[in-house]
Write a protein that holds these residues in place. Structure first.
Motif, PDB file in Angstrom:
ATOM      1  N   THR A   5       0.924  -1.281   0.039  1.00 42.17           N
ATOM      2  CA  THR A   5       0.125   0.119   0.096  1.00 42.17           C
ATOM      3  C   THR A   5       0.950   1.409  -0.101  1.00 42.17           C
ATOM      4  O   THR A   5       2.168   1.179   0.158  1.00 42.17           O
ATOM      5  CB  THR A   5      -0.813  -0.145   1.241  1.00 42.17           C
ATOM      6  OG1 THR A   5      -2.044   1.084   1.208  1.00 42.17           O
ATOM      7  CG2 THR A   5      -0.059   0.142   2.440  1.00 42.17           C
ATOM      8  N   GLN A  22      -6.871   1.148  -1.491  1.00 46.90           N
ATOM      9  CA  GLN A  22      -7.445   1.202  -0.085  1.00 46.90           C
ATOM     10  C   GLN A  22      -8.704   0.976  -0.098  1.00 46.90           C
ATOM     11  O   GLN A  22      -9.205   0.584   0.793  1.00 46.90           O
ATOM     12  CB  GLN A  22      -6.654   2.428   0.349  1.00 46.90           C
ATOM     13  CG  GLN A  22      -5.319   2.335   0.882  1.00 46.90           C
ATOM     14  CD  GLN A  22      -5.111   1.283   1.904  1.00 46.90           C
ATOM     15  OE1 GLN A  22      -5.156   0.090   1.968  1.00 46.90           O
ATOM     16  NE2 GLN A  22      -5.125   1.883   3.103  1.00 46.90           N
ATOM     17  N   SER A  26      -4.569  -6.509   8.432  1.00 43.44           N
ATOM     18  CA  SER A  26      -3.155  -6.345   8.495  1.00 43.44           C
ATOM     19  C   SER A  26      -2.735  -5.393   9.709  1.00 43.44           C
ATOM     20  O   SER A  26      -3.404  -4.445  10.056  1.00 43.44           O
ATOM     21  CB  SER A  26      -2.534  -5.944   7.441  1.00 43.44           C
ATOM     22  OG  SER A  26      -1.000  -5.811   7.536  1.00 43.44           O
ATOM     23  N   ASN A  27      -1.704  -6.070  10.393  1.00 47.20           N
ATOM     24  CA  ASN A  27      -1.293  -4.996  11.608  1.00 47.20           C
ATOM     25  C   ASN A  27      -0.200  -4.301  11.148  1.00 47.20           C
ATOM     26  O   ASN A  27       0.757  -3.855  12.026  1.00 47.20           O
ATOM     27  CB  ASN A  27      -0.965  -6.180  12.856  1.00 47.20           C
ATOM     28  CG  ASN A  27       0.213  -7.059  12.335  1.00 47.20           C
ATOM     29  OD1 ASN A  27       0.710  -6.978  11.249  1.00 47.20           O
ATOM     30  ND2 ASN A  27       1.178  -7.795  13.507  1.00 47.20           N
ATOM     31  N   PHE A  28       0.087  -4.277   9.803  1.00 43.33           N
ATOM     32  CA  PHE A  28       1.125  -3.559   9.171  1.00 43.33           C
ATOM     33  C   PHE A  28       2.278  -4.279   9.094  1.00 43.33           C
ATOM     34  O   PHE A  28       3.333  -4.607   8.308  1.00 43.33           O
ATOM     35  CB  PHE A  28       1.167  -2.018   9.546  1.00 43.33           C
ATOM     36  CG  PHE A  28       2.230  -1.352   8.683  1.00 43.33           C
ATOM     37  CD1 PHE A  28       2.034  -0.843   7.675  1.00 43.33           C
ATOM     38  CD2 PHE A  28       3.472  -1.151   9.094  1.00 43.33           C
ATOM     39  CE1 PHE A  28       2.837   0.132   6.540  1.00 43.33           C
ATOM     40  CE2 PHE A  28       4.375  -0.317   8.349  1.00 43.33           C
ATOM     41  CZ  PHE A  28       4.326   0.132   7.350  1.00 43.33           C
ATOM     42  N   GLU A  52       3.879  -7.267   8.757  1.00 47.27           N
ATOM     43  CA  GLU A  52       3.508  -8.576   8.567  1.00 47.27           C
ATOM     44  C   GLU A  52       4.446  -9.654   9.097  1.00 47.27           C
ATOM     45  O   GLU A  52       3.872 -10.818   9.128  1.00 47.27           O
ATOM     46  CB  GLU A  52       3.559  -8.554   6.889  1.00 47.27           C
ATOM     47  CG  GLU A  52       2.379  -7.725   6.574  1.00 47.27           C
ATOM     48  CD  GLU A  52       0.851  -8.371   6.482  1.00 47.27           C
ATOM     49  OE1 GLU A  52       0.971  -9.346   6.811  1.00 47.27           O
ATOM     50  OE2 GLU A  52       0.208  -7.704   6.184  1.00 47.27           O
ATOM     51  N   GLY A 111       7.152  -4.200   6.753  1.00 45.91           N
ATOM     52  CA  GLY A 111       6.066  -3.599   6.712  1.00 45.91           C
ATOM     53  C   GLY A 111       5.552  -3.513   5.393  1.00 45.91           C
ATOM     54  O   GLY A 111       6.271  -3.602   4.276  1.00 45.91           O
ATOM     55  N   MET A 112       4.251  -3.391   5.069  1.00 45.42           N
ATOM     56  CA  MET A 112       3.729  -3.335   3.620  1.00 45.42           C
ATOM     57  C   MET A 112       3.612  -1.970   3.190  1.00 45.42           C
ATOM     58  O   MET A 112       2.619  -1.860   2.343  1.00 45.42           O
ATOM     59  CB  MET A 112       2.207  -4.065   3.857  1.00 45.42           C
ATOM     60  CG  MET A 112       1.329  -3.477   4.883  1.00 45.42           C
ATOM     61  SD  MET A 112      -0.353  -4.422   4.981  1.00 45.42           S
ATOM     62  CE  MET A 112      -1.065  -3.861   3.240  1.00 45.42           C
ATOM     63  N   ALA A 113       4.283  -0.936   3.510  1.00 46.70           N
ATOM     64  CA  ALA A 113       4.276   0.310   2.976  1.00 46.70           C
ATOM     65  C   ALA A 113       5.856   1.037   3.019  1.00 46.70           C
ATOM     66  O   ALA A 113       6.454   0.366   3.902  1.00 46.70           O
ATOM     67  CB  ALA A 113       3.293   1.160   3.643  1.00 46.70           C
ATOM     68  N   VAL A 145       7.839   3.358   4.744  1.00 45.95           N
ATOM     69  CA  VAL A 145       7.998   4.118   5.964  1.00 45.95           C
ATOM     70  C   VAL A 145       9.338   4.930   6.147  1.00 45.95           C
ATOM     71  O   VAL A 145      10.435   4.491   5.839  1.00 45.95           O
ATOM     72  CB  VAL A 145       7.990   3.116   7.128  1.00 45.95           C
ATOM     73  CG1 VAL A 145       8.128   4.143   8.460  1.00 45.95           C
ATOM     74  CG2 VAL A 145       6.684   2.427   7.114  1.00 45.95           C
ATOM     75  N   GLY A 163       6.983   7.156   9.682  1.00 46.33           N
ATOM     76  CA  GLY A 163       5.583   7.844   9.065  1.00 46.33           C
ATOM     77  C   GLY A 163       5.498   9.261   9.226  1.00 46.33           C
ATOM     78  O   GLY A 163       4.565   9.693   8.493  1.00 46.33           O
ATOM     79  N   ARG A 183       3.926   3.285  -3.774  1.00 46.51           N
ATOM     80  CA  ARG A 183       3.390   1.923  -3.182  1.00 46.51           C
ATOM     81  C   ARG A 183       4.634   1.325  -2.773  1.00 46.51           C
ATOM     82  O   ARG A 183       5.621   1.285  -3.735  1.00 46.51           O
ATOM     83  CB  ARG A 183       2.612   1.032  -3.713  1.00 46.51           C
ATOM     84  CG  ARG A 183       1.103   1.650  -3.850  1.00 46.51           C
ATOM     85  CD  ARG A 183       0.274   1.191  -4.900  1.00 46.51           C
ATOM     86  NE  ARG A 183      -0.133  -0.242  -4.425  1.00 46.51           N
ATOM     87  CZ  ARG A 183      -0.954  -0.913  -5.128  1.00 46.51           C
ATOM     88  NH1 ARG A 183      -1.402  -0.530  -6.356  1.00 46.51           N
ATOM     89  NH2 ARG A 183      -1.276  -2.159  -4.702  1.00 46.51           N
TER      90      ARG A 183
END
Length: 230
Positions: free
Chosen positions: A110, A120, A137-139, A141, A162-164, A166, A170, A177
């Motif tokens: 994402t 999203q 997801s808890n981000f 993973e 993590g799936m993004a 960072v 953040g 993505r």
């Protein structure tokens, strides 16, 4: 209709723009807190107990300001000892963190992009219908631990995937993505020294001088990222 657990009467009051200055003790029993709000110094008394939850730095700082800590260290700042407890403010275990982040067009990640926003929205609708999908997801993973040397008893590096993308936890937004790998150096110990009896000043971690020296931080990272055979 379900019965609420708590009574309808107000049970919690929140004081804003307030700085706690010390814990109030009667003998060795905590009975309340003192705090500064604007120009006024106020006190709140507890009926049952005082729960101190001010983070890894300011929790021990408040204990020290209240006279709970090493007597000799307290005396240097003119703080009377309520309870001699040498461990307060010591043995802080920090985890310096470095992040590898990569852009990717994979639909499993994402981020801030036109396709990511559409992804999203679809994920939100899927979660509302099925209670499954990317929004569950808890981000973080997956993760893992590794040793940078076979001579170590326990791992000294922790990985979080993590799936993004960072950047700065953040705080800095990145377009696109992608995914990230948090690279944490575990078990680095330090001591937090009080700078002053003034509660407004944050405690000063003596990490560089004690055991968070640059060699102890850099060596595990350099061993872990060294190319194989190098």
């Amino acid at each position: 209709m379900s019965t609420p657990i708590w009574p309808p009467a107000p049970i919690c009051g929140v004081e804003t723009r307030a700085q706690t200055t010390r814990i109030l003790f009667e003998g060795k029993r905590a009975v309340g807190v003192e705090y500064r709000q604007g120009e006024a110094t106020k006190q709140i008394r507890a009926r049952r107990e005082v729960i101190l939850s001010s983070g890894a730095f300011q929790t021990p700082q408040l204990l020290l300001l209240s006279g709970v800590g090493d007597s000799a260290a307290l005396a240097r700042h003119g703080i009377a000892t309520t309870h001699h407890l040498p461990g307060v403010g010591q043995n802080l275990q920090d985890h310096p963190d470095f992040i590898f982040a990569y852009r990717s067009n994979s639909p499993y990640f994402t981020g801030m992009s036109f396709s990511g926003i559409a992804h999203q929205l679809r994920a939100i609708m899927q979660y509302r219908r099925e209670r499954r999908g990317p929004m569950t997801s808890n981000f973080a993973e997956c993760g893992g631990f590794l040793k940078t040397s076979p001579d170590l008893d326990i791992p000294d590096i922790q990985l979080h995937f993590g799936m993004a993308i960072v950047d700065d936890h953040g705080r800095k937004r990145r377009w696109g993505r992608g995914f990230s790998c948090h690279f944490c150096c575990c078990g680095r110990r330090a001591a937090a020294a009080s700078r002053s009896p003034a509660p407004i000043l944050l405690p000063r971690p003596r990490s560089i001088r004690i055991s968070l020296g640059m060699s102890t931080i850099w060596n595990p990272w350099s061993r872990a990222t060294r190319p194989r055979g190098g």
